[in-house]
Design a protein around this motif. Structure first.
Motif, PDB file in Angstrom:
ATOM      1  N   SER A 144     -10.152  -5.144  44.172  1.00  0.00           N
ATOM      2  CA  SER A 144     -11.116  -3.922  43.682  1.00  0.00           C
ATOM      3  C   SER A 144     -11.521  -3.972  42.254  1.00  0.00           C
ATOM      4  O   SER A 144     -10.994  -4.705  41.461  1.00  0.00           O
ATOM      5  N   ALA A 145     -12.801  -3.472  41.987  1.00  0.00           N
ATOM      6  CA  ALA A 145     -13.401  -3.242  40.554  1.00  0.00           C
ATOM      7  C   ALA A 145     -12.216  -2.630  39.666  1.00  0.00           C
ATOM      8  O   ALA A 145     -12.316  -3.085  38.675  1.00  0.00           O
ATOM      9  N   ALA A 146     -11.182  -1.835  40.196  1.00  0.00           N
ATOM     10  CA  ALA A 146     -10.575  -1.030  39.601  1.00  0.00           C
ATOM     11  C   ALA A 146      -9.342  -2.154  38.888  1.00  0.00           C
ATOM     12  O   ALA A 146      -9.074  -2.094  37.685  1.00  0.00           O
ATOM     13  N   LEU A 147      -9.130  -2.987  39.710  1.00  0.00           N
ATOM     14  CA  LEU A 147      -8.001  -4.009  39.203  1.00  0.00           C
ATOM     15  C   LEU A 147      -8.600  -4.867  38.332  1.00  0.00           C
ATOM     16  O   LEU A 147      -8.037  -5.330  37.425  1.00  0.00           O
ATOM     17  N   PHE A 148      -9.848  -5.488  38.542  1.00  0.00           N
ATOM     18  CA  PHE A 148     -10.692  -6.273  37.583  1.00  0.00           C
ATOM     19  C   PHE A 148     -10.841  -5.510  36.312  1.00  0.00           C
ATOM     20  O   PHE A 148     -10.647  -6.011  35.134  1.00  0.00           O
ATOM     21  N   ALA A 149     -11.138  -4.148  36.420  1.00  0.00           N
ATOM     22  CA  ALA A 149     -11.428  -3.374  35.094  1.00  0.00           C
ATOM     23  C   ALA A 149      -9.978  -3.467  34.437  1.00  0.00           C
ATOM     24  O   ALA A 149      -9.922  -3.349  33.032  1.00  0.00           O
ATOM     25  N   GLY A 361      -4.423  -4.288  51.579  1.00  0.00           N
ATOM     26  CA  GLY A 361      -4.995  -5.527  50.837  1.00  0.00           C
ATOM     27  C   GLY A 361      -6.435  -5.181  50.621  1.00  0.00           C
ATOM     28  O   GLY A 361      -6.750  -4.186  51.408  1.00  0.00           O
ATOM     29  N   TRP A 362      -7.210  -5.434  49.465  1.00  0.00           N
ATOM     30  CA  TRP A 362      -8.551  -5.124  49.347  1.00  0.00           C
ATOM     31  C   TRP A 362      -9.495  -5.441  50.539  1.00  0.00           C
ATOM     32  O   TRP A 362     -10.197  -5.016  51.064  1.00  0.00           O
ATOM     33  N   CYS A 377      -1.084   3.883  55.687  1.00  0.00           N
ATOM     34  CA  CYS A 377      -0.729   2.987  54.559  1.00  0.00           C
ATOM     35  C   CYS A 377       0.665   2.255  54.154  1.00  0.00           C
ATOM     36  O   CYS A 377       1.585   3.449  54.099  1.00  0.00           O
ATOM     37  N   TRP A 378       0.687   1.118  54.319  1.00  0.00           N
ATOM     38  CA  TRP A 378       2.245   0.644  54.085  1.00  0.00           C
ATOM     39  C   TRP A 378       2.125  -0.335  53.048  1.00  0.00           C
ATOM     40  O   TRP A 378       2.283  -1.838  53.686  1.00  0.00           O
ATOM     41  N   PRO A 379       1.781  -0.361  51.821  1.00  0.00           N
ATOM     42  CA  PRO A 379       1.601  -1.260  50.810  1.00  0.00           C
ATOM     43  C   PRO A 379       2.833  -2.225  50.697  1.00  0.00           C
ATOM     44  O   PRO A 379       4.105  -1.800  50.837  1.00  0.00           O
ATOM     45  N   TYR A 380       2.765  -3.510  50.282  1.00  0.00           N
ATOM     46  CA  TYR A 380       3.899  -4.277  50.204  1.00  0.00           C
ATOM     47  C   TYR A 380       4.080  -4.714  48.693  1.00  0.00           C
ATOM     48  O   TYR A 380       4.957  -4.547  48.258  1.00  0.00           O
ATOM     49  N   PHE A 381       3.014  -5.024  48.255  1.00  0.00           N
ATOM     50  CA  PHE A 381       3.132  -5.394  46.569  1.00  0.00           C
ATOM     51  C   PHE A 381       1.852  -5.219  45.887  1.00  0.00           C
ATOM     52  O   PHE A 381       0.763  -4.951  46.516  1.00  0.00           O
ATOM     53  N   ALA A 382       1.913  -5.555  44.721  1.00  0.00           N
ATOM     54  CA  ALA A 382       0.833  -5.650  43.590  1.00  0.00           C
ATOM     55  C   ALA A 382      -0.190  -4.567  43.649  1.00  0.00           C
ATOM     56  O   ALA A 382       0.065  -3.066  43.694  1.00  0.00           O
ATOM     57  N   ASP A 383      -1.511  -4.774  44.000  1.00  0.00           N
ATOM     58  CA  ASP A 383      -2.438  -3.653  43.924  1.00  0.00           C
ATOM     59  C   ASP A 383      -2.781  -2.825  45.256  1.00  0.00           C
ATOM     60  O   ASP A 383      -3.510  -1.974  45.113  1.00  0.00           O
ATOM     61  N   GLN A 384      -2.073  -3.404  46.190  1.00  0.00           N
ATOM     62  CA  GLN A 384      -1.823  -2.568  47.701  1.00  0.00           C
ATOM     63  C   GLN A 384      -1.573  -1.015  47.124  1.00  0.00           C
ATOM     64  O   GLN A 384      -2.045  -0.215  47.985  1.00  0.00           O
ATOM     65  N   PHE A 385      -0.486  -0.891  46.213  1.00  0.00           N
ATOM     66  CA  PHE A 385       0.048   0.601  46.048  1.00  0.00           C
ATOM     67  C   PHE A 385      -1.417   1.306  45.341  1.00  0.00           C
ATOM     68  O   PHE A 385      -1.439   2.497  45.775  1.00  0.00           O
ATOM     69  N   PHE A 386      -2.143   0.730  44.630  1.00  0.00           N
ATOM     70  CA  PHE A 386      -3.270   1.379  43.970  1.00  0.00           C
ATOM     71  C   PHE A 386      -4.169   1.671  45.166  1.00  0.00           C
ATOM     72  O   PHE A 386      -4.848   2.800  45.181  1.00  0.00           O
TER      73      PHE A 386
END
Length: 462
Positions: A144-149, A361-362, A377-386
């Motif tokens: 995502s652009a948010a993670l890049f930001a 995942g993105w 939604c079932w996030p596993y790690f990193a940016d997946q929670f965002f």
């Protein structure tokens, strides 16, 4: 064909990143450019093996005569090494790949020489190689652009005392890098979910190094759409949205997608064709997610409890550590169908799909949104929670699961409950379809992503 324009595409060695760069590479090739796609040796072997069983006619259909060549360079890791260990992988990449990439580029001489390097933002060290060789370059962000930001904003967060100089959180809980970007949790940043503090520091240092090289290009592309991430794209207007990066939906069902690490099972479409419209729960957790066997069994029983048809993608390594996946005693799975790997975007576009149980995942998020499919939604790690936060709270096109105990186990009853809640409330599907229309307009003639891509293409051809 503009044969004197030759692009080298370099993804980070992970499935989602390869998918994003491959889709962009196909778009460049469709616009008359020769493209050389560079995987790690390890992933190159997987990609070639995944399409080996195609007959000549299928290969010809899949290639569609695109001037796209697959090559590889070593990633610096041995055959026995764990490539899901991001810290070890990051160190090996920096130790080995820059010199190997330079040798590869110098091997293209004369009319066939490389004229532009397009690197994954997580491989931005390649900008230094291209700069040294006098070749123009660009980066693309597959997340995502948010993670890049967030990554661009890290010096400010360190200065403000939110993170320490190793990128580890000082402030617990949520923070915002801008009032217009959804909140992030300090513990869920891409590098804070990886191994011990030493590994986290290694991965953060790698990312920080990538960010420091970005001044070597004016082209910061991102697989997103403006309406999805107005806040991040306004905070860093240099990030250009060119998404959703999508394979042509008309591409033949009978051909496998290029760039997959596992062979796609195309028989899933025969089964989907027999299901009623908007009836099937599609369950897939990407290429990294590992399941605790107890949780895996709860998921199996939860899908059965729904009494709805389901298509469940279960990788052979879903447990990790070489342990064979086993289904629980009493699990019949008669309502559903289990496959090892499928062409996800084509599956999500099938009229039988009702919802997407996803790790968020993105790539998967963009594919779900682009097909108008609501999420569980079932996030596993990193940016997946965002990404989950955006899906559930910002765009309101999905629901999350709540764990039932201190161990974080999501029960079969919670799975059934959330499936029923999502599918019995028609507003989720309505919002999903509305969002699909908005973001797909970006890649239509005159759309913002199409205009940005056209400007980039023009620059590449200069």
């Amino acid at each position: 064909m503009s044969s004197h324009h030759h692009v080298l595409a370099l993804p980070f060695p992970a499935q989602g990143h390869v998918n994003c760069l491959m889709t962009l590479s196909k778009k460049l090739a469709q616009n008359g450019l020769k493209v050389t796609f560079v995987n790690s040796d390890f992933n190159h072997r997987r990609v070639v093996k995944a399409v080996l069983n195609e007959n000549e006619e299928q290969q010809q259909q899949r290639n569609e005569s695109l001037p796209l060549e697959l090559v590889s360079i070593p990633d610096g890791m041995g055959p026995e090494d764990d490539r899901t260990d991001m810290a070890k992988l990051s160190l090996a990449i920096l130790r080995t790949m820059p010199l190997e990439l330079e040798k590869l580029i110098e091997g293209f001489k004369g009319r066939d020489r490389i004229t532009c390097v397009v690197a994954d933002v997580n491989m931005a060290w390649a900008l230094e190689v291209s700069h040294k060789l006098g070749i123009k370059s660009a980066v693309i962000c597959p997340t995502s652009a948010a993670l890049f930001a967030l990554e661009l904003h890290m010096p400010k967060l360190i200065q403000d005392g939110v993170m320490d100089s190793s990128g580890l959180p000082i402030v617990k809980g949520e923070f915002q890098i801008s009032p217009d970007i959804p909140k992030m949790n300090a513990a869920d940043t891409a590098w804070c979910c990886i191994g011990d503090s030493e590994s986290q520091k290694t991965v953060y240092d790698y990312i920080a190094k990538m960010i420091r090289t970005l001044h070597l290009t004016d082209w910061w592309l991102c697989n997103t759409a403006f309406e999805l991430e107005r806040g991040a794209l306004s905070l860093y207007p240099k990030i250009l949205p060119i998404g959703p990066l999508m394979d042509n939906q008309e591409s033949l069902i009978s051909t496998r997608s290029l760039g997959q690490f596992w062979e796609e099972d195309l028989s899933c479409f025969k089964w989907l064709d027999q299901q009623p419209p908007c009836s099937v729960i599609y369950v897939a957790f990407g290429s990294f997610t590992m399941f605790d066997p107890t949780q895996f069994q709860e998921l199996a029983f939860g899908l059965e409890l729904t009494q709805r048809p389901f298509l469940w993608v279960v990788r052979e390594d879903s447990y990790g550590g070489g342990t064979k996946v086993t289904y629980p005693d009493g699990f019949e799975g008669t309502k559903g169908k289990i496959f090892k790997w499928v062409p996800q975007n084509k599956v999500l576009g099938h009229p039988a799909i009702a919802c997407f149980v996803s790790h968020c995942g993105w790539n998967s998020t963009m594919e779900g949104l682009s097909n108008g499919v609501p999420f569980l939604c079932w996030p596993y790690f990193a940016d997946q929670f965002f990404d989950k936060n955006c899906i559930c709270n910002d765009w309101k096109v999905g629901l999350g699961f709540d764990s039932d105990d201190d161990k974080g186990l999501i029960s079969r009853h919670e799975i059934k409950k959330k499936v029923d809640m999502l599918l019995e409330d028609e507003t989720f599907r309505a919002r999903s379809m509305k969002l699909k229309s908005i973001i797909m307009n970006n890649i239509a003639e005159g759309g913002m992503s199409m205009e940005n891509f056209s400007k980039f293409l023009k620059w590449v051809k200069l």
